[in-house]
Design a protein around this motif. Structure first.
Motif, PDB file in Angstrom:
ATOM      1  N   GLN A 169       0.840  -1.191   0.000  1.00 28.89           N
ATOM      2  CA  GLN A 169       0.000   0.000   0.000  1.00 28.89           C
ATOM      3  C   GLN A 169       0.877   1.244   0.000  1.00 28.89           C
ATOM      4  OE1 GLN A 169      -2.449  -0.423   3.526  1.00 28.89           O
ATOM      5  NE2 GLN A 169      -4.036  -1.515   2.395  1.00 28.89           N
ATOM      6  N   SER A 170       0.475   2.211  -0.792  1.00 25.62           N
ATOM      7  CA  SER A 170       1.175   3.497  -0.805  1.00 25.62           C
ATOM      8  C   SER A 170       0.138   4.605  -0.891  1.00 25.62           C
ATOM      9  CB  SER A 170       2.159   3.581  -1.977  1.00 25.62           C
ATOM     10  OG  SER A 170       1.497   3.348  -3.206  1.00 25.62           O
ATOM     11  N   VAL A 171       0.554   5.814  -0.540  1.00 26.27           N
ATOM     12  CA  VAL A 171      -0.372   6.939  -0.445  1.00 26.27           C
ATOM     13  C   VAL A 171       0.100   8.067  -1.340  1.00 26.27           C
ATOM     14  CG1 VAL A 171      -1.469   8.602   1.100  1.00 26.27           C
ATOM     15  CG2 VAL A 171      -0.845   6.327   1.966  1.00 26.27           C
ATOM     16  N   HIS A 172      -0.818   8.594  -2.138  1.00 27.86           N
ATOM     17  CA  HIS A 172      -0.552   9.803  -2.909  1.00 27.86           C
ATOM     18  C   HIS A 172      -1.270  10.933  -2.191  1.00 27.86           C
ATOM     19  CE1 HIS A 172      -0.261  12.753  -6.030  1.00 27.86           C
ATOM     20  NE2 HIS A 172       0.302  11.918  -6.890  1.00 27.86           N
ATOM     21  N   ALA A 173      -0.520  11.669  -1.385  1.00 29.04           N
ATOM     22  CA  ALA A 173      -1.142  12.637  -0.477  1.00 29.04           C
ATOM     23  C   ALA A 173      -1.884  13.744  -1.220  1.00 29.04           C
ATOM     24  CB  ALA A 173      -0.081  13.241   0.435  1.00 29.04           C
ATOM     25  N   HIS A 174      -1.349  14.216  -2.324  1.00 25.88           N
ATOM     26  CA  HIS A 174      -1.960  15.354  -3.022  1.00 25.88           C
ATOM     27  C   HIS A 174      -3.263  14.966  -3.720  1.00 25.88           C
ATOM     28  CE1 HIS A 174       1.304  18.266  -2.417  1.00 25.88           C
ATOM     29  NE2 HIS A 174       2.094  17.214  -2.459  1.00 25.88           N
ATOM     30  N   ARG A 175      -3.376  13.702  -4.125  1.00 22.00           N
ATOM     31  CA  ARG A 175      -4.606  13.234  -4.763  1.00 22.00           C
ATOM     32  C   ARG A 175      -5.540  12.572  -3.762  1.00 22.00           C
ATOM     33  NH1 ARG A 175      -3.106   9.007  -8.601  1.00 22.00           N
ATOM     34  NH2 ARG A 175      -5.323   9.020  -9.116  1.00 22.00           N
ATOM     35  N   ALA A 176      -5.095  12.348  -2.516  1.00 23.91           N
ATOM     36  CA  ALA A 176      -5.867  11.625  -1.501  1.00 23.91           C
ATOM     37  C   ALA A 176      -6.287  10.262  -2.036  1.00 23.91           C
ATOM     38  CB  ALA A 176      -7.082  12.431  -1.040  1.00 23.91           C
ATOM     39  N   VAL A 177      -5.309   9.535  -2.552  1.00 29.64           N
ATOM     40  CA  VAL A 177      -5.550   8.232  -3.161  1.00 29.64           C
ATOM     41  C   VAL A 177      -4.642   7.189  -2.530  1.00 29.64           C
ATOM     42  CG1 VAL A 177      -5.203   6.890  -5.280  1.00 29.64           C
ATOM     43  CG2 VAL A 177      -6.404   9.073  -5.383  1.00 29.64           C
ATOM     44  N   TRP A 178      -5.232   6.035  -2.220  1.00 21.48           N
ATOM     45  CA  TRP A 178      -4.489   4.870  -1.742  1.00 21.48           C
ATOM     46  C   TRP A 178      -4.228   3.968  -2.936  1.00 21.48           C
ATOM     47  CZ3 TRP A 178      -5.014   7.384   2.582  1.00 21.48           C
ATOM     48  CH2 TRP A 178      -4.503   6.884   3.786  1.00 21.48           C
ATOM     49  N   ARG A 179      -2.977   3.613  -3.188  1.00 18.68           N
ATOM     50  CA  ARG A 179      -2.646   2.657  -4.249  1.00 18.68           C
ATOM     51  C   ARG A 179      -2.387   1.297  -3.596  1.00 18.68           C
ATOM     52  NH1 ARG A 179      -0.283   1.846  -9.443  1.00 18.68           N
ATOM     53  NH2 ARG A 179      -1.821   3.411 -10.079  1.00 18.68           N
ATOM     54  N   ASN A 180      -3.077   0.292  -4.078  1.00 22.61           N
ATOM     55  CA  ASN A 180      -2.903  -1.076  -3.601  1.00 22.61           C
ATOM     56  C   ASN A 180      -2.346  -1.919  -4.747  1.00 22.61           C
ATOM     57  OD1 ASN A 180      -4.654  -1.248  -0.839  1.00 22.61           O
ATOM     58  ND2 ASN A 180      -5.598   0.145  -2.302  1.00 22.61           N
ATOM     59  N   GLU A 181      -1.133  -2.405  -4.590  1.00 20.21           N
ATOM     60  CA  GLU A 181      -0.508  -3.264  -5.590  1.00 20.21           C
ATOM     61  C   GLU A 181      -0.401  -4.666  -5.005  1.00 20.21           C
ATOM     62  OE1 GLU A 181       2.772  -0.900  -7.867  1.00 20.21           O
ATOM     63  OE2 GLU A 181       2.779  -0.235  -5.772  1.00 20.21           O
ATOM     64  N   GLU A 182      -0.918  -5.643  -5.737  1.00 21.59           N
ATOM     65  CA  GLU A 182      -0.954  -7.003  -5.225  1.00 21.59           C
ATOM     66  C   GLU A 182      -0.382  -7.992  -6.239  1.00 21.59           C
ATOM     67  OE1 GLU A 182      -5.025  -6.836  -2.505  1.00 21.59           O
ATOM     68  OE2 GLU A 182      -5.056  -7.835  -4.445  1.00 21.59           O
ATOM     69  N   THR A 183       0.230  -9.031  -5.708  1.00 21.15           N
ATOM     70  CA  THR A 183       0.565 -10.206  -6.491  1.00 21.15           C
ATOM     71  C   THR A 183      -0.264 -11.359  -5.935  1.00 21.15           C
ATOM     72  OG1 THR A 183       2.816  -9.447  -6.934  1.00 21.15           O
ATOM     73  CG2 THR A 183       2.375 -11.792  -7.207  1.00 21.15           C
ATOM     74  N   ILE A 184      -1.020 -12.002  -6.795  1.00 22.17           N
ATOM     75  CA  ILE A 184      -1.854 -13.132  -6.409  1.00 22.17           C
ATOM     76  C   ILE A 184      -1.151 -14.406  -6.858  1.00 22.17           C
ATOM     77  CG2 ILE A 184      -4.129 -14.226  -6.615  1.00 22.17           C
ATOM     78  CD1 ILE A 184      -4.293 -11.473  -5.367  1.00 22.17           C
ATOM     79  N   ILE A 185      -0.826 -15.271  -5.908  1.00 23.91           N
ATOM     80  CA  ILE A 185      -0.189 -16.558  -6.211  1.00 23.91           C
ATOM     81  C   ILE A 185      -1.148 -17.662  -5.779  1.00 23.91           C
ATOM     82  CG2 ILE A 185       1.820 -18.039  -5.836  1.00 23.91           C
ATOM     83  CD1 ILE A 185       3.359 -15.492  -5.034  1.00 23.91           C
ATOM     84  N   ALA A 186      -1.497 -18.544  -6.689  1.00 23.33           N
ATOM     85  CA  ALA A 186      -2.455 -19.608  -6.377  1.00 23.33           C
ATOM     86  C   ALA A 186      -1.853 -20.977  -6.684  1.00 23.33           C
ATOM     87  CB  ALA A 186      -3.737 -19.414  -7.184  1.00 23.33           C
TER      88      ALA A 186
END
Length: 256
Positions: A169-186
């Motif tokens: 998870q990372s935060v773009h403070a100026h846009r007030a947006v949370w970025r969620n980057e995931e790797t799904i391993i099954a």
């Protein structure tokens, strides 16, 4: 644009660790007349619509994931009320149908910008049948702040499937947006392993902001809850925040 293009059966395993389908179904059904029609914005793999269809409620599901939509179509019970699934973004959907309940769960609407959410709510007002309701389950500011974790490793176990999520998870403070980057391993029951990249941005809304957006779109908020058992809204920290709204009297008169 968000990416959820991985097999729907993997999401079904993940979903069971996050969500209470029985509670969601009971909550949504409480706002429906017998045989009432529903529209699910962000229907995903179709779990909510399948549960409501089993109670006799026909519906339509909208989702931008081609993989999730395909899974929902194949998983539909032909013996239940009719359900249609449309692979589309909600902002691009058009219909002449009217629904007794329009809902969006699991912070799906956080994937819209403020301008997009404002426009969508105005459009949703026109999709409601007389007396219909809107239910919005949205991620609010304290939910994001209290639940923030830079890195997450989570394992989800199905009958013959193990799904691991590696998330950042990372935060773009100026846009007030949370970025969620995931790797799904099954890993399936035969030991085969597959891997998928997944990401989504979420706009950080406050409860008063969502309340104002609903009112500006022509709704009146009739209830706010902190969960699908109709618990009070959370006083502090994270937790679900559910808005229930219907067309305001002046909006109904204008439509008539």
């Amino acid at each position: 644009m968000s990416s959820f293009e991985y097999p729907g059966e993997y999401y079904e395993v993940i979903r069971k660790d996050f969500r209470d389908l029985a509670a969601e179904t009971e909550f949504l059904a409480s706002y429906l007349p017998p045989g009432g029609r529903v529209l699910d914005i962000g229907s995903g793999t179709g779990s909510n619509l399948r549960a409501l269809a089993a109670l006799g409620h026909p519906g339509t599901g909208l989702d931008q994931s081609e993989a999730f939509t395909a899974y929902a179509i194949t998983a539909a019970d032909p013996g239940s009320a009719a359900t249609a699934y449309v692979h589309t973004r909600a902002e691009e959907f058009t219909t002449d149908d009217r629904f007794d309940l329009v809902y969006s769960l699991f912070s799906t609407l956080n994937q819209l910008s403020r301008a997009e959410l404002r426009q969508l709510l105005t459009t949703v007002l026109g999709w409601l049948a007389p007396g219909g309701h809107v239910v919005i389950d949205i991620g609010h500011l304290l939910n994001f702040v209290d639940g923030y974790q830079p890195n997450i490793i989570a394992h989800h176990q199905g009958d013959d499937l193990l799904v691991t999520r590696l998330a950042r998870q990372s935060v773009h403070a100026h846009r007030a947006v949370w970025r969620n980057e995931e790797t799904i391993i099954a890993r399936d029951g035969e030991g085969r392993v597959s891997m998928y990249a997944n990401f989504f941005d979420q706009t950080v809304f406050t409860a008063p902001e969502v309340r104002d957006l609903l009112v500006d779109a022509g709704f009146e908020v009739v209830a706010e809850y902190g969960g699908f058992r109709k618990e009070p809204g959370p006083r502090i920290g994270r937790g679900p925040l559910l808005f229930v709204a219907r067309a305001a009297a002046d909006a109904q008169e204008a439509a008539a």
